[in-house]
Design an enzyme around this catalytic site. Structure first.
Site, PDB file in Angstrom:
ATOM      1  NE  ARG A 142      -3.204   2.515   2.872  1.00  0.00           N
ATOM      2  CZ  ARG A 142      -2.982   3.377   3.875  1.00  0.00           C
ATOM      3  NH1 ARG A 142      -2.129   3.076   4.839  1.00  0.00           N
ATOM      4  NH2 ARG A 142      -3.616   4.517   3.925  1.00  0.00           N
TER       5      ARG A 142
ATOM      6  CD  GLU B 253      -0.836   3.974   8.086  1.00  0.00           C
ATOM      7  OE1 GLU B 253      -0.505   4.401   9.215  1.00  0.00           O
ATOM      8  OE2 GLU B 253      -1.060   4.731   7.128  1.00  0.00           O
TER       9      GLU B 253
ATOM     10  CG  HIS C 145      -0.726   9.005   3.766  1.00  0.00           C
ATOM     11  ND1 HIS C 145      -0.820   7.662   4.060  1.00  0.00           N
ATOM     12  CD2 HIS C 145      -0.283   9.585   4.905  1.00  0.00           C
ATOM     13  CE1 HIS C 145      -0.439   7.435   5.308  1.00  0.00           C
ATOM     14  NE2 HIS C 145      -0.105   8.600   5.847  1.00  0.00           N
TER      15      HIS C 145
ATOM     16  CD  GLU D 187      -4.069   7.649  10.166  1.00  0.00           C
ATOM     17  OE1 GLU D 187      -3.503   8.724  10.430  1.00  0.00           O
ATOM     18  OE2 GLU D 187      -3.724   6.578  10.657  1.00  0.00           O
TER      19      GLU D 187
ATOM     20  CG  ASN E  61      -4.297   3.498   8.806  1.00  0.00           C
ATOM     21  OD1 ASN E  61      -4.383   2.517   8.068  1.00  0.00           O
ATOM     22  ND2 ASN E  61      -3.821   4.660   8.402  1.00  0.00           N
TER      23      ASN E  61
ATOM     24  CE1 TYR F 101      -0.966   3.545  12.664  1.00  0.00           C
ATOM     25  CE2 TYR F 101       1.147   2.655  13.363  1.00  0.00           C
ATOM     26  CZ  TYR F 101       0.353   3.201  12.379  1.00  0.00           C
ATOM     27  OH  TYR F 101       0.850   3.397  11.118  1.00  0.00           O
TER      28      TYR F 101
HETATM   29  C1  GBH Z   1      -0.333   6.960  11.010  1.00  0.00           C
HETATM   30  O1  GBH Z   1      -1.212   7.696  11.803  1.00  0.00           O
HETATM   31  C2  GBH Z   1      -0.066   7.685   9.707  1.00  0.00           C
HETATM   32  O2  GBH Z   1      -1.004   7.294   8.717  1.00  0.00           O
HETATM   33  C3  GBH Z   1       1.329   7.478   9.200  1.00  0.00           C
HETATM   34  O3  GBH Z   1       1.580   8.368   8.157  1.00  0.00           O
HETATM   35  C4  GBH Z   1       2.325   7.627  10.328  1.00  0.00           C
HETATM   36  O4  GBH Z   1       3.653   7.553   9.909  1.00  0.00           O
HETATM   37  C5  GBH Z   1       2.017   6.542  11.328  1.00  0.00           C
HETATM   38  O5  GBH Z   1       0.746   6.746  11.833  1.00  0.00           O
HETATM   39  C6  GBH Z   1       2.949   6.553  12.536  1.00  0.00           C
HETATM   40  O6  GBH Z   1       2.763   7.722  13.287  1.00  0.00           O
HETATM   41  O7  GBH Z   1       1.577  13.271  19.113  1.00  0.00           O
HETATM   42  O8  GBH Z   1      -0.079  12.781  20.792  1.00  0.00           O
HETATM   43  O9  GBH Z   1      -0.447  14.612  19.236  1.00  0.00           O
HETATM   44  C7  GBH Z   1      -1.498   7.094  13.051  1.00  0.00           C
HETATM   45  C8  GBH Z   1      -2.357   7.970  13.934  1.00  0.00           C
HETATM   46  C9  GBH Z   1      -2.563   9.976  15.116  1.00  0.00           C
HETATM   47  C10 GBH Z   1      -0.568   8.765  15.321  1.00  0.00           C
HETATM   48  C11 GBH Z   1      -1.888  11.198  15.679  1.00  0.00           C
HETATM   49  C12 GBH Z   1       0.135   9.994  15.888  1.00  0.00           C
HETATM   50  C13 GBH Z   1      -0.129  12.004  17.119  1.00  0.00           C
HETATM   51  C14 GBH Z   1      -0.720  12.202  18.459  1.00  0.00           C
HETATM   52  N1  GBH Z   1      -1.634   9.120  14.439  1.00  0.00           N
HETATM   53  N2  GBH Z   1      -0.819  10.833  16.545  1.00  0.00           N
HETATM   54  S1  GBH Z   1       0.154  13.316  19.464  1.00  0.00           S
END
Ligand code: GBH
Length: 489
Positions: A84, A384, A129, A174, A314, A316
């Protein structure tokens, strides 16, 4: 011990797609080569470098523009079924508008796609993106309702150029990060910080843009091309901290992903009920003439509802939501103030290099089971999932391997629970530009040497572990790579 043995034998279906994911701005570099136009990340990092932790940018990044053949070789080393990746809108349409196509941009993606196909790797395209053409931002970006037409015109160029060979299209990556972080806060470009209405204006325009791009595919291309078009939404798990916190957790889920998912995937359409009510009440109390959350017309609601062939997730991590603990005062009207809950993260959940990311046990199962019930079990892809390590830990990333094994056990539980899940993309193939964190956090299965002009890629331990799972279709918790020398099977 008995139970562990039984678990180990659970297999992933043969047609389950294993892949990795990346994004154009994070890996491509070549920010101004061969006719590419400026995008909002070029603009922000060049004009406002201090917003990035290490004051870096994606001008070169992993230089995948020049290393795409090596990237495909890595996909082969990992035995991936799918890959992807996202397209840079302004590499294809330098001004954002579809009247002027940059042939070199189209050629780059053609070469990239053809290289994958040569080795039987299924390409999955994300159209957007986060790297909006700067010219469109100057017209308001996602705050301008015409974004939906500009996006649909861009989508048409993409399907026409690549849809003969690419069968999986994802419109947006996202929406929450685009709308809340970019418009309602200042943690992603274009750092608008329009707290009261930015998130909500963007949410409405974005889901309509998604739907219009979906119908361009459905009406003009599906018959000839036979592919699928969906959207990827970030769905981390938000569970109630105590039974009394269930309503707070539901509000938080609606604010995080429901606001984007409900209009598309629910049977009734429109924004989620409890959240809409809360925003309307707060807006009235704050003296606004109307709710800060705009409404859909009936026609818009009907356009958006059902406009997706699959739900990209996505995922995590997970959080516990409290109605009372850890609440933070938000001095101005905003999404966090509208929701007004607190977040609890148990100390025992292992921590990554990113503040927001812990290993939250079985969060994939919780999130996907919830979505299955709520939205009548559509086709899902995990688009993701991944873990960050600090740059110093180099190739030694046992914790990433632990995370992937735990996540994939949870995927097996999710399949056992009857969720219609068709694939899993690890984030990420290689280290990349991690947005506001620059190069200070690493998500790659492969390390990238950012000091080296060649941007040499080297497999981490987790790369061998992931490959072993992909090849064998089960999780062997005792597998250890014999050496760090990678080969193509
Ligand atoms: C993904 O977002 C993205 O799609 C990708 O591009 C990125 O590289 C990957 O995550 C890893 O970060 O710092 O507490 O303000 C995941 C969701 C939401 C994760 C916002 C980071 C920051 C929160 N993201 N978050 S904060």
């Amino acid at each position: 011990c008995q139970a562990a043995t039984v678990k180990q034998q659970r297999k992933f279906p043969d047609d389950f797609l294993f892949g990795t994911a990346t994004a154009s701005y994070q890996i491509e570099g070549a920010w101004n080569e061969d006719g590419k136009g400026e995008n909002i990340w070029d603009y922000m990092t060049h004009n406002n470098p201090t917003v990035i932790k290490d004051e870096s940018n994606g001008d070169i990044a992993a230089d995948s523009y020049h290393n795409y053949k090596r990237d495909v070789e890595i996909m082969r080393e990992l035995s991936l079924d799918a890959y992807r990746f996202s397209l840079s809108w302004s590499r294809i349409l330098p001004t954002g508008m579809a009247n002027e196509i940059n042939p070199a941009g189209v050629e780059f993606y053609n070469n990239y796609i053809n290289e994958m196909l040569r080795y039987n790797i299924t390409p999955m395209i994300t159209l957007y993106h986060w790297d909006l053409p700067q010219k469109l931002q100057e017209l308001g970006g996602f705050a301008n309702p015409y974004i939906s037409d500009w996006f649909a015109d861009y989508a048409r160029v993409v399907y026409k150029s690549f849809g003969d060979r690419v069968k999986h299209f994802i419109t947006f990556n996202e929406p929450r990060e685009i709308c809340f972080e970019g418009y309602g806060a200042a943690t992603k470009a274009p750092i608008l910080n329009s707290t009261a209405i930015g998130t909500y204006l963007c949410a409405k325009h974005l889901v309509i843009a998604h739907a219009k791009a979906y119908y361009v595919y459905d009406k003009e291309f599906r018959e000839a091309q036979g592919g699928q078009c969906g959207i990827t939404i970030s769905v981390n798990w938000f569970g109630a901290h105590t039974p009394e916190d269930e309503y707070a957790a539901e509000l938080k889920r609606q604010a995080e992903w429901g606001i984007y998912a409900e209009p598309i995937f629910s049977s009734q359409g429109g924004f989620p009920k409890e959240l809409s009510q809360r925003i309307a009440e707060k807006s009235a109390a704050q003296g606004y003439a109307k709710s800060r959350l705009p409404e859909f017309t009936d026609e818009e609601k009907a356009l958006v509802q059902g406009a997706s062939d699959f739900f990209g997730v996505n995922h995590y991590t997970g959080y516990l939501i409290s109605a009372t603990q850890n609440r933070v005062q938000n001095p101005v009207p905003s999404l966090p103030d509208d929701v007004d809950i607190g977040v609890v993260v148990p100390d025992e959940w292992p921590k990554s290099a990113s503040t927001w990311l812990t290993l939250s046990p079985n969060s994939i199962l919780y999130a996907l089971s919830h979505l299955k019930e709520r939205y009548n079990n559509p086709i899902f892809y995990i688009t993701e999932n991944g873990w960050s390590t600090p740059p110093e830990s180099g190739l030694n990333d046992d914790m990433r391997a632990t995370y992937y094994r735990a996540a994939l056990e949870s995927v097996l539980d999710t399949l056992d629970a009857g969720v219609n899940l068709k694939g899993y993309m690890a984030w990420s193939l290689v280290d990349n530009f991690e947005w506001m964190e620059g190069y200070t956090e690493r998500f790659g299965l492969y390390n990238v040497d950012f000091e080296d002009p060649a941007r040499t890629r080297t497999p981490r331990k987790s790369a061998f572990v992931y490959k072993h799972i992909v090849n064998n279709r089960f999780i062997d918790h005792s597998y250890e790579p014999e050496s760090m020398i990678m080969t193509i099977d």
